[in-house]
Write an enzyme that holds these catalytic residues in place. Structure first.
Site, PDB file in Angstrom:
ATOM      1  N   THR A  46       0.819  -1.212   0.000  1.00 49.64           N
ATOM      2  CA  THR A  46       0.000   0.000   0.000  1.00 49.64           C
ATOM      3  C   THR A  46       0.853   1.262   0.000  1.00 49.64           C
ATOM      4  OG1 THR A  46      -1.753  -1.148   1.183  1.00 49.64           O
ATOM      5  CG2 THR A  46      -1.783   1.241   1.275  1.00 49.64           C
ATOM      6  N   SER A 106      -6.016  -0.001  -2.988  1.00 45.46           N
ATOM      7  CA  SER A 106      -6.600  -1.138  -3.709  1.00 45.46           C
ATOM      8  C   SER A 106      -6.115  -1.243  -5.148  1.00 45.46           C
ATOM      9  CB  SER A 106      -8.127  -1.030  -3.687  1.00 45.46           C
ATOM     10  OG  SER A 106      -8.609  -1.088  -2.362  1.00 45.46           O
ATOM     11  N   THR A 165     -11.177  -3.333   5.473  1.00 45.29           N
ATOM     12  CA  THR A 165     -10.371  -2.526   4.553  1.00 45.29           C
ATOM     13  C   THR A 165      -9.105  -3.227   4.088  1.00 45.29           C
ATOM     14  OG1 THR A 165     -11.195  -0.511   5.615  1.00 45.29           O
ATOM     15  CG2 THR A 165      -9.175  -0.310   4.310  1.00 45.29           C
ATOM     16  N   GLY A 214     -26.107  -0.987  28.721  1.00 43.26           N
ATOM     17  CA  GLY A 214     -25.003  -0.184  29.223  1.00 43.26           C
ATOM     18  C   GLY A 214     -23.787  -1.011  29.571  1.00 43.26           C
ATOM     19  N   ASP A 248     -10.072  -3.861   0.084  1.00 45.27           N
ATOM     20  CA  ASP A 248     -11.259  -3.155   0.539  1.00 45.27           C
ATOM     21  C   ASP A 248     -12.510  -3.944   0.134  1.00 45.27           C
ATOM     22  OD1 ASP A 248     -12.479  -0.318   1.350  1.00 45.27           O
ATOM     23  OD2 ASP A 248     -13.531  -1.062  -0.421  1.00 45.27           O
ATOM     24  N   GLY A 279       2.546  -2.887   8.229  1.00 44.72           N
ATOM     25  CA  GLY A 279       2.697  -3.581   9.502  1.00 44.72           C
ATOM     26  C   GLY A 279       4.114  -4.085   9.702  1.00 44.72           C
ATOM     27  N   ARG A 289     -29.507 -11.586  32.356  1.00 40.62           N
ATOM     28  CA  ARG A 289     -29.999 -10.251  32.679  1.00 40.62           C
ATOM     29  C   ARG A 289     -31.521 -10.271  32.818  1.00 40.62           C
ATOM     30  NH1 ARG A 289     -28.584  -5.224  34.688  1.00 40.62           N
ATOM     31  NH2 ARG A 289     -29.867  -3.597  33.721  1.00 40.62           N
ATOM     32  N   GLU A 323      -6.204  -6.177   3.238  1.00 43.09           N
ATOM     33  CA  GLU A 323      -6.260  -7.390   2.397  1.00 43.09           C
ATOM     34  C   GLU A 323      -7.345  -7.266   1.329  1.00 43.09           C
ATOM     35  OE1 GLU A 323      -4.258 -10.250   2.369  1.00 43.09           O
ATOM     36  OE2 GLU A 323      -3.022  -8.946   3.593  1.00 43.09           O
TER      37      GLU A 323
END
Length: 674
Positions: A160, A166, A447, A426, A451, A199, A339, A449
């Site tokens: 990239t 892409s 996104t 919550g 988009d 990376g 819950r 590998e």
């Protein structure tokens, strides 16, 4: 006002796990042993147990989202985890090279440990290591394999660029052959070509697979260089002491929305020289004189072959995303079963999972998690076969399937993470319960590998290619008649079928499979028609852009049809009758929910209004039935509490005995003495 019966007063049998009984009048699925379901789902569960036990023995490696780790602290934690994995005898690169099923399975296991760890492993072994193995020669393998496998040579995958993601074919970084020195000169021609989001680059990487335009002198003696398109080169970027090499400039991309355990960096090359042999030359080579040669006859074929070898990255993301989906729905279902909220007058509160709205939220996610689990297995098996046989048709199929499933799975999981968070109210917003962190870390899966919007277009392009090949030169009427004969059959023309509202028919796999196939075929037919009509007037690019929503819908419809048919085969292959009934209910819900939500079926009069209403009623009924076995269904994913690490989602004994006091754990997490 007459007093209502309290929940739990019916005579329908024992409570269905945590949260009391089902309301009266609801059909119940038979209970089943979660261990039996796990055995059917997972033939590598022993490996998962060992991996998770490793992290039980090293709890210091499990990131605590409440501690607010800095990116430096998180990165160091991930490095230590990778080393512990290697020390425990797990070699991801060996798995990738010799048993890819284990590689992808390990990635799914690590996804609920720490997504930064899973992605860091993928960068080192699938992207950096995989590019060397799959794009290089045997000489490259001998030179680099052991050092990559043992983390002695951390590396990057530098594809990239700042202005190009892409559109790989338009990358600007260049590698020019200097014939006199027999070296490539790797250079970033302008700021837009700086490698970005790489990376392993900011701190750890010592080498990179750099994608650059291969340029050589004109063999005819002309003044201009000949550009042979994008190729991959191994480029050292740091020395053994961690200092950047001459001509290499690296900057840290800084904090991100998630995955801060990954050291993403930006790299600029200024006339960096590497030996000619550093070209990864499986698909093309250049001799000392600068003569370029390739077994593939066109630049387009070479480019496609290069990218085709990188499908493993998408397979890995599907596995990791499915792992996250399983974890999120496990937390949400367990919490919903415990819950308590409201209830009939003068009666105890009821579990929120007994509310129809909660069931309609969570049961389709649970069903889809199972469907995508089986689809991930299909994709993995096809990938393994492709690597073994190299059969061209299978290569094309895996490319399309990995693109479609990666896009669909990651988009679905991201939406499901938000739904699971909301279903937990919550408490789902508390960092300690991990749904927020999972959502932030997983977001980028849509996104990198590839988009998702771009990948879905590739799927539709493949479908259109096959469609046009089948009907090359045929008149439009021929394709329409084929569509009717092959897929419509008697369904839209037979009132008895179009109006059939019986559950027996609506849950018939033949009906469901045919309906989803019809949707895909109908979209393919109409898209081809629209492109054929708009193309001459607008040109191919603008016609495609005008139909882009249709293009994306077609790809998603195709993937959903594949997932359902894979799910159905899994149902048929299950020999335990109770497990099979639960799987069948989930597969029915998966398909019916898709049919219910697509207006096309009603617009085409494929489904009459009365039938559409019956489908909606059946969806509600199936969600209620699945509520009764929701706990063993999530328990079958076998994610232990120390890996899940969400107080509101603790599993205890799996819904069959004394359950954990989630509020006690939650209070303890907040610092109360309990």
């Amino acid at each position: 006002m007459e007093r209502q019966d309290c929940a739990g007063s019916s005579s329908q049998g024992p409570p269905q796990g945590r949260g009391g009984t089902q309301p009266r009048g609801i059909k119940q699925l038979p209970r089943f042993d979660a261990g039996v379901m796990e055995t059917y789902l997972d033939d590598m569960r022993d490996m998962k147990a060992k991996v998770y036990q490793m992290f039980r023995e090293h709890p210091e490696l499990l990131p605590n989202v409440e501690e607010g780790l800095s990116k430096e602290e998180h990165r160091e934690l991930v490095r230590r985890s990778l080393k512990v994995i290697l020390q425990a005898g797990y070699s991801p690169l060996d798995f990738l090279a010799r048993d890819p099923r284990k590689y992808f399975y390990l990635g799914e296991c690590l996804s609920m440990v720490d997504l930064s760890l899973m992605v860091k492993s993928g960068v080192q072994y699938s992207l950096w290591g995989g590019s060397v193995l799959n794009l290089g020669s045997e000489a490259h393998r001998r030179r680099y394999y052991d050092d990559i496998a043992q983390l002695r040579l951390p590396g990057c995958f530098a594809m990239t660029e700042l202005k190009h993601g892409s559109n790989v074919a338009a990358l600007q970084t260049e590698a020019v052959l200097d014939v006199l020195s027999d070296e490539w000169v790797v250079h970033t021609p302008d700021e837009g070509a700086i490698k970005w989001w790489i990376g392993n680059a900011a701190e750890d990487g010592r080498a990179a697979t750099v994608f650059a335009r291969l340029k050589v002198p004109d063999p005819n003696g002309g003044p201009k260089l000949v550009d042979h398109g994008v190729h991959a080169f191994v480029v050292p970027i740091r020395d053994a002491n961690g200092s950047t090499l001459p001509g290499v400039e690296i900057r840290d991309c800084g904090y991100k929305v998630g995955l801060n355990g990954i050291d993403n960096g930006a790299i600029r090359f200024t006339h960096v020289r590497v030996p000619r042999g550093n070209l990864l030359d499986r698909f093309a080579s250049v001799d000392k004189s600068g003569r370029y040669s390739s077994p593939l006859t066109s630049q387009a074929r070479r480019f496609a072959a290069t990218l085709g070898e990188l499908t493993g990255g998408r397979v890995g993301l599907v596995a990791g995303s499915v792992g996250v989906l399983k974890g999120a729905v496990t937390i949400a279902v367990r919490y919903a079963c415990l819950r308590q909220q409201f209830g009939p007058p003068d009666c105890p509160e009821v579990a929120i999972i007994d509310y129809q709205s909660t069931q309609l939220r969570l049961m389709p996610i649970l069903a889809t998690a199972y469907g995508l689990h089986f689809a991930r297995g299909l994709l993995t098996d096809k990938y393994v076969d492709m690597k073994r046989t190299r059969e061209p048709r299978l290569v094309e199929e895996v490319h399309a399937l990995s693109a479609g499933l990666k896009a669909y799975t990651t988009s679905y999981t991201q939406a499901a993470l938000s739904t699971c968070r909301e279903a937990c109210g919550g408490h789902g917003y508390a960092a300690v319960n991990r749904l927020g962190a999972l959502r932030s870390d997983h977001d980028i899966f849509q996104t990198f590998e590839g988009d998702n919007t771009v990948l879905l277009q590739q799927v539709s392009a493949m479908l259109l290619k096959e469609y046009r090949q089948q009907f090359s030169g045929a008149p439009l009427t021929a394709t329409y008649h084929y569509l009717r004969a092959a897929l419509l059959g008697a369904l839209p023309n037979n009132p008895l079928v179009t109006h059939d509202t019986e559950p027996r028919h609506l849950r018939d796999p033949a009906f469901l499979a045919k309906a989803l196939e019809y949707r895909t075929a109908r979209m393919l037919f109409t898209l081809s028609l629209r492109l054929r009509k708009a193309g001459p007037r607008l040109g191919a690019f603008h016609a495609w852009n005008k139909c882009l929503t249709h293009v994306l819908d077609l790809a998603n419809a195709y993937v959903e049809s594949v997932v359902y048919k894979t799910f159905l085969r899994a149902v048929e292959g299950c020999v335990d009758p109770e497990c099979r009934r639960a799987l069948k209910a989930m597969s029915d819900l998966f398909a019916l929910r898709l049919i219910e939500g697509d207006m096309m079926f009603r617009n085409d009069e494929y489904i009459a209004p009365s039938k559409a209403k019956a489908i909606s009623r059946l969806v509600v009924s199936l969600c209620s039935e699945l509520r009764g076995v929701a706990l063993p269904l999530v328990d079958a994913f076998a994610i232990p509490d120390h890996i899940l690490r969400a107080p509101i989602g603790l599993g205890g004994s799996g819904g069959t005995g004394p359950q954990p006091d989630i509020y006690k754990e939650y209070l303890h997490a907040a610092g109360f003495e309990v």
